[in-house]
Enzyme design. Structure first.
Site, PDB file in Angstrom:
ATOM      1  N   GLY A  32     -56.813 -10.305  66.254  1.00 20.21           N
ATOM      2  CA  GLY A  32     -57.520 -11.589  66.321  1.00 20.21           C
ATOM      3  C   GLY A  32     -58.970 -11.421  66.718  1.00 20.21           C
ATOM      4  O   GLY A  32     -59.528 -10.337  66.628  1.00 20.21           O
ATOM      5  N   LEU A  34     -61.533 -12.597  65.090  1.00 13.74           N
ATOM      6  CA  LEU A  34     -62.072 -12.048  63.839  1.00 13.74           C
ATOM      7  C   LEU A  34     -63.595 -12.188  63.769  1.00 13.74           C
ATOM      8  O   LEU A  34     -64.145 -13.211  64.168  1.00 13.74           O
ATOM      9  CB  LEU A  34     -61.437 -12.767  62.644  1.00 13.74           C
ATOM     10  CG  LEU A  34     -59.905 -12.740  62.565  1.00 13.74           C
ATOM     11  CD1 LEU A  34     -59.438 -13.344  61.242  1.00 13.74           C
ATOM     12  CD2 LEU A  34     -59.345 -11.327  62.738  1.00 13.74           C
ATOM     13  N   HIS A  38     -63.837  -7.740  60.307  1.00 16.83           N
ATOM     14  CA  HIS A  38     -62.498  -8.100  59.820  1.00 16.83           C
ATOM     15  C   HIS A  38     -62.602  -8.844  58.476  1.00 16.83           C
ATOM     16  O   HIS A  38     -61.794  -8.638  57.574  1.00 16.83           O
ATOM     17  CB  HIS A  38     -61.803  -9.053  60.802  1.00 16.83           C
ATOM     18  CG  HIS A  38     -61.531  -8.456  62.143  1.00 16.83           C
ATOM     19  ND1 HIS A  38     -62.158  -8.880  63.278  1.00 16.83           N
ATOM     20  CD2 HIS A  38     -60.686  -7.467  62.520  1.00 16.83           C
ATOM     21  CE1 HIS A  38     -61.708  -8.202  64.315  1.00 16.83           C
ATOM     22  NE2 HIS A  38     -60.825  -7.316  63.887  1.00 16.83           N
ATOM     23  N   ASP A 151     -63.162   2.343  63.826  1.00 12.89           N
ATOM     24  CA  ASP A 151     -62.143   3.049  64.618  1.00 12.89           C
ATOM     25  C   ASP A 151     -61.654   4.222  63.767  1.00 12.89           C
ATOM     26  O   ASP A 151     -60.534   4.222  63.253  1.00 12.89           O
ATOM     27  CB  ASP A 151     -60.990   2.104  64.966  1.00 12.89           C
ATOM     28  CG  ASP A 151     -61.446   0.983  65.868  1.00 12.89           C
ATOM     29  OD1 ASP A 151     -61.979   1.279  66.946  1.00 12.89           O
ATOM     30  OD2 ASP A 151     -61.315  -0.183  65.484  1.00 12.89           O
ATOM     31  N   GLN A 154     -58.469   6.093  64.722  1.00 16.17           N
ATOM     32  CA  GLN A 154     -57.302   5.246  64.416  1.00 16.17           C
ATOM     33  C   GLN A 154     -56.972   5.308  62.922  1.00 16.17           C
ATOM     34  O   GLN A 154     -55.821   5.494  62.525  1.00 16.17           O
ATOM     35  CB  GLN A 154     -57.596   3.801  64.833  1.00 16.17           C
ATOM     36  CG  GLN A 154     -56.639   2.767  64.245  1.00 16.17           C
ATOM     37  CD  GLN A 154     -56.849   1.374  64.804  1.00 16.17           C
ATOM     38  OE1 GLN A 154     -56.472   1.102  65.923  1.00 16.17           O
ATOM     39  NE2 GLN A 154     -57.433   0.476  64.022  1.00 16.17           N
ATOM     40  N   SER A 186     -67.762  -5.580  66.853  1.00 15.92           N
ATOM     41  CA  SER A 186     -66.507  -5.337  67.561  1.00 15.92           C
ATOM     42  C   SER A 186     -66.170  -6.585  68.376  1.00 15.92           C
ATOM     43  O   SER A 186     -67.069  -7.303  68.822  1.00 15.92           O
ATOM     44  CB  SER A 186     -66.672  -4.139  68.499  1.00 15.92           C
ATOM     45  OG  SER A 186     -65.720  -4.188  69.533  1.00 15.92           O
ATOM     46  N   ARG A 188     -65.181  -6.720  71.278  1.00 15.60           N
ATOM     47  CA  ARG A 188     -65.619  -6.595  72.677  1.00 15.60           C
ATOM     48  C   ARG A 188     -67.121  -6.874  72.861  1.00 15.60           C
ATOM     49  O   ARG A 188     -67.568  -7.037  73.983  1.00 15.60           O
ATOM     50  CB  ARG A 188     -65.283  -5.192  73.220  1.00 15.60           C
ATOM     51  CG  ARG A 188     -63.786  -4.978  73.416  1.00 15.60           C
ATOM     52  CD  ARG A 188     -63.487  -3.605  73.973  1.00 15.60           C
ATOM     53  NE  ARG A 188     -62.073  -3.402  74.215  1.00 15.60           N
ATOM     54  CZ  ARG A 188     -61.197  -2.969  73.306  1.00 15.60           C
ATOM     55  NH1 ARG A 188     -61.614  -2.689  72.090  1.00 15.60           N
ATOM     56  NH2 ARG A 188     -59.917  -2.821  73.616  1.00 15.60           N
TER      57      ARG A 188
HETATM   58  O1  PAF Z   1     -57.620  -2.114  65.215  1.00 12.99           O
HETATM   59  C1  PAF Z   1     -56.892  -2.996  65.726  1.00 12.99           C
HETATM   60  O2  PAF Z   1     -57.258  -4.166  65.809  1.00 12.99           O
HETATM   61  C2  PAF Z   1     -55.536  -2.604  66.255  1.00 12.99           C
HETATM   62  O3  PAF Z   1     -55.546  -1.307  66.772  1.00 12.99           O
HETATM   63  C3  PAF Z   1     -54.397  -2.756  65.220  1.00 12.99           C
HETATM   64  C4  PAF Z   1     -54.586  -1.808  64.053  1.00 12.99           C
HETATM   65  C5  PAF Z   1     -54.368  -4.193  64.716  1.00 12.99           C
HETATM   66  C6  PAF Z   1     -53.056  -2.452  65.872  1.00 12.99           C
HETATM   67  O4  PAF Z   1     -52.788  -3.306  66.931  1.00 12.99           O
END
Ligand code: PAF
Length: 270
Positions: A32, A34, A38, A151, A154, A186, A188
């Site tokens: 969320g 966004l 996103h 990320d 990730q 981001s 944050r």
């Molecule tokens: O990148 C993110 O927002 C989170 O790490 C994800 C991929 C939605 C997993 O909770």
């Protein structure tokens, strides 16, 4: 049109079966709050697939710090509005108990790449992230899922997960979205004061190589300017960094070689 919202995994699964959407579904998992980053993932999915599913779930198992979880921005109404404007078809907003019927006694662990950089600074973070991503991919059953290069570690771990567990989903890497000052978007960032934001601009400037500073001098310069350094490292032609400014943690990464390998490959971190 307002996206169709599912709060129950069972309801989503029944709908998916009835409508037979799996051959044409794009998926964007999020926590969320966004922003334009996103939105770029959602736009790409809408462009490339017949239908797009957005999930919104603040996953507690990937937070290593309770106050970070408590303070994570929650903006559901605005998020639904962005999804509507981006022509997202479906939104899944599951609950913890629905997603974790095992109460997190089962988890996914990667034992190599997940132990450096973010994994070293945030113990258990990647276990929680990989576990929720595997659950969401199995629930959503998308043909493609979209992740941002912001990320990067990730993204690489999720690509590795899809390969390791023979998942039927193509993991699509999408470029980092930056504001007009080159600052990576981001969730944050909203916690930075305007003074901190101005200060924070030095981070992408140094990390990207714009100032020609070296891996050795970048941490010294940042420390001297009030940043707390988590790590600044280079792997496979990419420079990665994580710092703290006040209580806001910032991460970013840049390709620093023209001959960088494609972002679809998993770097050997050693
Ligand atoms: O990148 C993110 O927002 C989170 O790490 C994800 C991929 C939605 C997993 O909770």
């Amino acid at each position: 049109m307002l996206p169709k919202i599912f709060t129950s995994i069972k309801d989503w699964q029944a709908f998916l079966k009835k409508e037979n959407l799996t051959h044409s579904l794009g998926f964007v998992p999020t926590m969320g709050n966004l922003h334009a980053g996103h939105q770029s993932l959602l736009e790409r999915s809408v462009q490339e697939n017949d239908h797009t599913l957005l999930s919104i779930f603040i996953n507690p198992t990937q937070f290593d710090n309770h106050s970070d979880l408590e303070n994570y921005p929650r903006t559901l109404e605005e998020d639904i509005d962005i999804a509507r404007k981006t022509n997202v078809d479906f939104i899944l907003i599951p609950t913890f108990s629905d997603l974790y019927p095992d109460n997190y006694t089962y988890k996914v662990q990667e034992t190599h790449l997940s132990h450096i950089m973010e994994g070293k600074s945030r113990p258990n973070h990647f276990d929680g992230m990989l576990t929720i991503v595997l659950k969401l991919l199995l629930i959503a059953k998308p043909i493609r899922a979209y992740f941002g290069e912001k990320d990067f570690q990730q993204l690489q771990l999720v690509q590795g997960l899809a390969k390791a567990f023979f998942l039927d989903t193509e993991i699509i890497a999408c470029p980092t979205i930056r504001d007009e000052n080159g600052f990576a978007l981001s969730s944050r960032n909203s916690r930075l004061s305007s003074e901190q934001y101005r200060q924070a601009l030095l981070f992408p400037k140094l990390l990207s190589g714009q100032t020609q500073d070296s891996l050795k001098t970048i941490p010294e310069i940042l420390s001297g300017c009030g940043f707390q350094i988590d790590y600044i490292e280079e792997h496979c032609g990419r420079r990665f960094g994580a710092v703290k400014l006040g209580n806001v943690r910032l991460i970013d990464n840049f390709c620093i070689q023209n001959s960088i390998q494609s972002s679809n490959s998993i770097p050997n971190p050693l």
